[in-house]
Design a protein around this motif. Structure first.
Motif, PDB file in Angstrom:
ATOM      1  N   SER A 141       0.850  -1.190   0.000  1.00  0.00           N
ATOM      2  CA  SER A 141       0.000   0.000   0.000  1.00  0.00           C
ATOM      3  C   SER A 141       0.885   1.239   0.000  1.00  0.00           C
ATOM      4  CB  SER A 141      -0.912   0.012   1.225  1.00  0.00           C
ATOM      5  OG  SER A 141      -1.906  -0.974   1.066  1.00  0.00           O
ATOM      6  N   VAL A 142       0.435   2.261  -0.715  1.00  0.00           N
ATOM      7  CA  VAL A 142       1.227   3.480  -0.848  1.00  0.00           C
ATOM      8  C   VAL A 142       0.470   4.638  -0.205  1.00  0.00           C
ATOM      9  CG1 VAL A 142       2.299   5.083  -2.474  1.00  0.00           C
ATOM     10  CG2 VAL A 142       2.222   2.644  -3.015  1.00  0.00           C
ATOM     11  N   VAL A 143       1.048   5.194   0.845  1.00  0.00           N
ATOM     12  CA  VAL A 143       0.440   6.346   1.517  1.00  0.00           C
ATOM     13  C   VAL A 143       1.292   7.562   1.194  1.00  0.00           C
ATOM     14  CG1 VAL A 143      -0.167   7.345   3.749  1.00  0.00           C
ATOM     15  CG2 VAL A 143      -0.364   4.872   3.398  1.00  0.00           C
ATOM     16  N   THR A 144       0.721   8.512   0.466  1.00  0.00           N
ATOM     17  CA  THR A 144       1.493   9.718   0.178  1.00  0.00           C
ATOM     18  C   THR A 144       0.902  10.873   0.970  1.00  0.00           C
ATOM     19  OG1 THR A 144       0.170  10.402  -1.730  1.00  0.00           O
ATOM     20  CG2 THR A 144       1.982   8.892  -2.153  1.00  0.00           C
ATOM     21  N   ILE A 145       1.804  11.705   1.475  1.00  0.00           N
ATOM     22  CA  ILE A 145       1.369  12.818   2.316  1.00  0.00           C
ATOM     23  C   ILE A 145       1.215  14.057   1.453  1.00  0.00           C
ATOM     24  CG2 ILE A 145       1.955  14.232   4.317  1.00  0.00           C
ATOM     25  CD1 ILE A 145       3.649  11.840   5.294  1.00  0.00           C
ATOM     26  N   LYS A 146       0.091  14.723   1.626  1.00  0.00           N
ATOM     27  CA  LYS A 146      -0.192  15.914   0.824  1.00  0.00           C
ATOM     28  C   LYS A 146       0.884  16.962   1.029  1.00  0.00           C
ATOM     29  CE  LYS A 146      -5.110  15.508   0.224  1.00  0.00           C
ATOM     30  NZ  LYS A 146      -6.446  15.949   0.555  1.00  0.00           N
ATOM     31  N   GLY A 147       1.212  17.647  -0.009  1.00  0.00           N
ATOM     32  CA  GLY A 147       2.217  18.701   0.098  1.00  0.00           C
ATOM     33  C   GLY A 147       3.060  18.736  -1.155  1.00  0.00           C
ATOM     34  N   GLU A 148       3.845  17.692  -1.350  1.00  0.00           N
ATOM     35  CA  GLU A 148       4.731  17.654  -2.510  1.00  0.00           C
ATOM     36  C   GLU A 148       4.257  16.576  -3.481  1.00  0.00           C
ATOM     37  OE1 GLU A 148       7.136  19.809  -2.544  1.00  0.00           O
ATOM     38  OE2 GLU A 148       7.200  20.393  -0.440  1.00  0.00           O
ATOM     39  N   GLY A 149       4.654  16.719  -4.739  1.00  0.00           N
ATOM     40  CA  GLY A 149       4.305  15.716  -5.740  1.00  0.00           C
ATOM     41  C   GLY A 149       5.076  14.431  -5.515  1.00  0.00           C
ATOM     42  N   CYS A 150       4.396  13.295  -5.628  1.00  0.00           N
ATOM     43  CA  CYS A 150       5.043  11.990  -5.418  1.00  0.00           C
ATOM     44  C   CYS A 150       4.940  11.102  -6.649  1.00  0.00           C
ATOM     45  CB  CYS A 150       4.390  11.257  -4.252  1.00  0.00           C
ATOM     46  SG  CYS A 150       4.406  12.141  -2.708  1.00  0.00           S
ATOM     47  N   LYS A 151       4.252  11.574  -7.674  1.00  0.00           N
ATOM     48  CA  LYS A 151       3.959  10.756  -8.864  1.00  0.00           C
ATOM     49  C   LYS A 151       3.177   9.493  -8.496  1.00  0.00           C
ATOM     50  CE  LYS A 151       7.167  12.381 -12.312  1.00  0.00           C
ATOM     51  NZ  LYS A 151       6.365  12.979 -13.334  1.00  0.00           N
ATOM     52  N   VAL A 152       2.010   9.714  -7.963  1.00  0.00           N
ATOM     53  CA  VAL A 152       1.130   8.615  -7.562  1.00  0.00           C
ATOM     54  C   VAL A 152       0.755   7.750  -8.769  1.00  0.00           C
ATOM     55  CG1 VAL A 152      -1.218   8.132  -6.753  1.00  0.00           C
ATOM     56  CG2 VAL A 152       0.215   9.718  -5.488  1.00  0.00           C
ATOM     57  N   ASP A 153       0.691   8.378  -9.954  1.00  0.00           N
ATOM     58  CA  ASP A 153       0.335   7.593 -11.141  1.00  0.00           C
ATOM     59  C   ASP A 153       1.318   6.448 -11.353  1.00  0.00           C
ATOM     60  OD1 ASP A 153       2.199   9.616 -11.620  1.00  0.00           O
ATOM     61  OD2 ASP A 153       1.807   9.646 -13.771  1.00  0.00           O
ATOM     62  N   ILE A 154       2.592   6.662 -10.991  1.00  0.00           N
ATOM     63  CA  ILE A 154       3.598   5.603 -11.171  1.00  0.00           C
ATOM     64  C   ILE A 154       3.689   4.709  -9.933  1.00  0.00           C
ATOM     65  CG2 ILE A 154       6.064   5.162 -11.515  1.00  0.00           C
ATOM     66  CD1 ILE A 154       6.102   7.630 -13.326  1.00  0.00           C
ATOM     67  N   LEU A 155       3.766   5.302  -8.756  1.00  0.00           N
ATOM     68  CA  LEU A 155       3.845   4.493  -7.527  1.00  0.00           C
ATOM     69  C   LEU A 155       2.606   3.611  -7.369  1.00  0.00           C
ATOM     70  CD1 LEU A 155       5.239   6.900  -4.773  1.00  0.00           C
ATOM     71  CD2 LEU A 155       6.478   5.246  -6.156  1.00  0.00           C
ATOM     72  N   GLY A 156       1.487   4.104  -7.891  1.00  0.00           N
ATOM     73  CA  GLY A 156       0.231   3.368  -7.768  1.00  0.00           C
ATOM     74  C   GLY A 156       0.296   1.974  -8.369  1.00  0.00           C
ATOM     75  N   ALA A 157       1.214   1.773  -9.330  1.00  0.00           N
ATOM     76  CA  ALA A 157       1.346   0.451  -9.956  1.00  0.00           C
ATOM     77  C   ALA A 157       1.656  -0.618  -8.909  1.00  0.00           C
ATOM     78  CB  ALA A 157       2.445   0.483 -11.013  1.00  0.00           C
ATOM     79  N   LEU A 158       2.374  -0.232  -7.862  1.00  0.00           N
ATOM     80  CA  LEU A 158       2.724  -1.181  -6.797  1.00  0.00           C
ATOM     81  C   LEU A 158       1.467  -1.733  -6.142  1.00  0.00           C
ATOM     82  CD1 LEU A 158       5.503   0.918  -5.080  1.00  0.00           C
ATOM     83  CD2 LEU A 158       5.874  -1.237  -6.288  1.00  0.00           C
ATOM     84  N   SER A 159       0.524  -0.849  -5.894  1.00  0.00           N
ATOM     85  CA  SER A 159      -0.710  -1.259  -5.232  1.00  0.00           C
ATOM     86  C   SER A 159      -1.655  -1.927  -6.208  1.00  0.00           C
ATOM     87  CB  SER A 159      -1.393  -0.048  -4.607  1.00  0.00           C
ATOM     88  OG  SER A 159      -0.502   0.580  -3.740  1.00  0.00           O
ATOM     89  N   GLU A 160      -1.631  -1.442  -7.433  1.00  0.00           N
ATOM     90  CA  GLU A 160      -2.502  -2.020  -8.446  1.00  0.00           C
ATOM     91  C   GLU A 160      -2.140  -3.492  -8.676  1.00  0.00           C
ATOM     92  OE1 GLU A 160      -2.309  -0.096 -12.297  1.00  0.00           O
ATOM     93  OE2 GLU A 160      -4.486   0.104 -12.188  1.00  0.00           O
ATOM     94  N   LYS A 161      -0.845  -3.769  -8.759  1.00  0.00           N
ATOM     95  CA  LYS A 161      -0.398  -5.147  -9.026  1.00  0.00           C
ATOM     96  C   LYS A 161      -0.606  -6.058  -7.822  1.00  0.00           C
ATOM     97  CE  LYS A 161       1.838  -4.419 -13.063  1.00  0.00           C
ATOM     98  NZ  LYS A 161       1.394  -4.979 -14.298  1.00  0.00           N
ATOM     99  N   THR A 162      -0.607  -5.486  -6.620  1.00  0.00           N
ATOM    100  CA  THR A 162      -0.669  -6.335  -5.428  1.00  0.00           C
ATOM    101  C   THR A 162      -2.001  -6.219  -4.701  1.00  0.00           C
ATOM    102  OG1 THR A 162       0.269  -4.589  -4.030  1.00  0.00           O
ATOM    103  CG2 THR A 162       1.827  -6.127  -5.041  1.00  0.00           C
TER     104      THR A 162
END
Ligand SMILES: [Zn+2]
Length: 666
Positions: free
Chosen positions: A335-356
């Motif tokens: 699971s990917v928890v990103t904290i609001k404030g700076e850009g984290c590129k959720v579109d790319i990190l999200g693949a980790l959660s999507e696949k698992t």
């Protein structure tokens, strides 16, 4: 497990197909029941139709083979495809329930060595410089994990009058409390560890932190392993390093290690860059030992910008997809928890959660605690899950990506958690197709639906679960709508809208959503039911969030395609850290604003002190100033880089929303 939107299948005759038709021909499949063992394992192997692989079930009709085409066998005309199967089956082998489980291969047969150890939870936590940024929280809250005396000493020389509260907890008033992102994460981990100690005391909890190096603490019982420098770029080396030591690092359950682990994290100082990729590789090495069902929670507030998987450009998208696929094979949920404030590129990190099948969230620091709790509740129920759906030959799927798809479908699910849900739309084949297959719908009083789920349970047994339902038909749409359960429509429209949007087809996603929203909210028959009306009302808020995410992405896409002729940079008030950074750089104007003496003056005043006792006291301060300067230069560099990459508004928040809606988590 399989829930039909309506108890009646609506058979609408048509000469041409419309993939955007709206009606109650929807069903959903939920996987939470893979967890329970209420359905006993059926004796014997599944008997399958030779043509369409439907499993012989409660609704199958077995006849004596009167023509004796196959001596000693019985005739089963498949209720899905009409194929004549000659089978040899004992009466007690015919399923008597709609829901049946078959054992395909036991863990023993597969010679799988499932470890005795319980599965684990790995917190993979960002400890880069930006984690020290503070937020204002309404009301006075006592945070245990405040700033240390040492840290305060280092920072206080740069504090402008009135800004003391940013680092000094005593300055928090009863109206607001200032807490850092790290404090919020600590509180969240502490809360979860406390819960686990009570409910799951044998669970092993591990910690991995990352900034410009990765520190692998494991359960906190051993000397941690630090990965830094060139190693951050070498996946093989990280894996080899941890391959032999992972078991040593993950020895003791949370009931024994909780306090030690928390103290280790508390002492860490937030600094430097964000080596997220190497940290993830390390966390996966820890999580993959023990039983399937381990979980990694990555918590970050910035862009991965050091070592493997650096997201300074999009070239590393594949890195995250590959790691996600590998984690899924190991039965690890990320699971990917990103904290609001700076850009984290959720579109790319999200693949980790999507696949698992993990969760992607974007949260305010003060909401991390709640978020962690929700993530941990969504436990794994099966791995290597494959879902097969069979429809009656008069029906076909609607709205699937593959236009050639008819009435059989397979989806690779990978990990399935309690929240995992899949939705489907179906429709009557068009007149031409029905004629070709010589189907007269007058003969169709009811139609069967079957799902087959192949999966490995958490003990390592390979199982097949088969659910078959017989649904009566109607040519009168109102009859179908009278029986509608709107939540199934909601789930479908949310998932499909997000799915279309995530491919970048925002306009299509919007019109799909508009059409379904109009149907479900305005249809008189559906809304005649009070319960449906209430559910519709409460879904509106969710759908608004979804529509907003899609629309914002659409606007963003247009902006990228047509950049404005003149870009205006927004002047913002300098933050505390910016002031510190510019002070160190020697920006005179800002120094005056900050009313801090110039370093040269400071030096002079220090030199005037002759007393050795005073010198002794001043020296550590001087060292601290140097240390602080170096750290803040680094911080400023990092902030500049992040600023150039971040979006003007929070694209990551909308991406996280789309991921959640696609998974049906809302
Ligand atoms: Zn068949």
């Amino acid at each position: 497990m399989m829930a039909m939107c309506s108890k009646k299948a609506y058979l609408k005759r048509r000469s041409v197909d419309n993939k955007y038709d709206v009606d109650t021909n929807i069903f959903q499949v939920k996987f939470d029941c893979l967890k329970d063992n209420i359905v006993k394992i059926h004796q014997g192997d599944p008997v399958m139709c030779q043509q369409c692989e439907t499993v012989l079930n409660k609704h199958s009709k077995i006849q004596e083979d009167v023509q004796n085409q196959q001596f000693g066998k019985q005739l089963w005309i498949c209720e899905f495809c009409n194929h004549k199967n000659y089978v040899q089956i004992e009466k007690e082998e015919i399923p008597t329930n709609e829901d049946t489980i078959y054992l395909i291969q036991s863990a023993q047969e597969q010679q799988m060595q499932i470890e005795d150890a319980d599965n684990s939870i790995i917190f993979c936590i960002d400890n880069s410089g930006s984690m020290s940024s503070t937020v204002e929280i309404k009301g006075k809250i006592n945070f245990k994990h405040g700033i240390s005396a040492e840290e305060y000493e280092m920072l206080k020389q740069f504090i402008e009058p009135g800004d003391e509260h940013q680092i000094w907890p005593q300055f928090n008033t009863k109206h607001v409390t200032h807490v850092s992102r790290k404090q919020c994460v600590m509180a969240a981990i502490e809360q979860q560890i406390g819960e686990l100690k009570k409910k799951n005391p044998n669970k092993i909890v591990g910690l991995v932190t990352f900034n410009n190096e990765v520190v692998v603490y494991g359960d906190g019982s051993e000397v941690p392993i630090t990965i830094a420098g060139d190693r951050l770029f070498k996946q093989d080396e990280i894996e080899n390093l941890l391959d032999g030591t992972a078991k040593q690092l993950m020895k003791y359950p949370v009931k024994a290690q909780a306090e030690t682990l928390l103290k280790k994290f508390e002492k860490l100082q937030e600094k430097g860059q964000t080596a997220l990729g190497p940290a993830l590789i390390s966390a996966l090495q820890l999580a993959k030992i023990g039983k399937p069902g381990s979980m990694i929670i990555i918590c970050t507030d910035g862009l991965a910008n050091l070592g493997l998987g650096s997201l300074d450009n999009d070239a590393n998208k594949q890195f995250y997809e590959d790691l996600g696929a590998f984690a899924s094979q190991c039965g690890v949920v990320i699971s990917v928890v990103t904290i609001k404030g700076e850009g984290c590129k959720v579109d790319i990190l999200g693949a980790l959660s999507e696949k698992t099948n993990g969760t992607v969230t974007r949260v305010r620091p003060e909401d991390i605690e709640k978020d962690f709790a929700n993530i941990l509740k969504d436990e794994l129920v099966g791995t290597q899950v494959q879902l097969f759906v069979n429809l009656h030959r008069a029906l076909k799927f609607r709205g699937e990506d593959d236009p050639t798809l008819s009435n059989k479908l397979k989806r690779d699910i990978g990990n399935a958690t309690i929240a995992t849900t899949q939705t489907f739309e179906y429709q009557l084949k068009n007149d031409q197709e029905l004629q070709k297959e010589q189907i007269d719908i007058k003969d169709l009083k009811n139609v069967p639906f079957q799902i087959k789920v192949n999966y490995t349970n958490l003990h390592g047994d390979r199982l097949m679960r088969v659910v078959t339902q017989l649904v009566s038909t109607t040519e009168n749409v109102k009859e179908a709508e009278e029986e509608a359960q709107v939540e199934v429509i909601h789930k479908r429209m949310a998932q499909k809208t997000a799915q279309i949007a995530k491919k970048g087809n925002y306009q299509e996603a919007q019109s799909y959503n508009d059409q379904w929203d109009g149907y479900v909210q305005k249809n008189a028959v559906i809304n005649n039911n009070v319960s449906n009306k209430e559910k519709n009302f409460s879904f509106q808020a969710h759908n608004l969030k979804l529509q907003t995410a899609v629309q914002k992405q659409e606007v963003r896409k247009e902006k990228v395609q047509k950049p404005p002729p003149q870009q205006q940079s927004q002047q913002q008030q300098p933050s505390f850290f910016e002031k510190v950074a510019s002070f160190i750089k020697g920006d005179e104007k800002k120094q005056q604003q900050a009313q801090i003496p110039e370093p040269s003056q400071q030096k002079a005043s220090i030199q005037q002190q002759d007393s050795p006792q005073l010198q002794k006291r001043v020296n550590p301060v001087k060292q601290n100033v140097e240390k602080c300067k170096a750290q803040n230069m680094q911080l400023e560099k990092e902030m500049n880089r992040k600023r150039s990459l971040s979006c003007s508004d929070d694209e990551d928040a909308e991406m996280a929303d789309l991921f959640q809606f696609e998974q049906g988590k809302y």
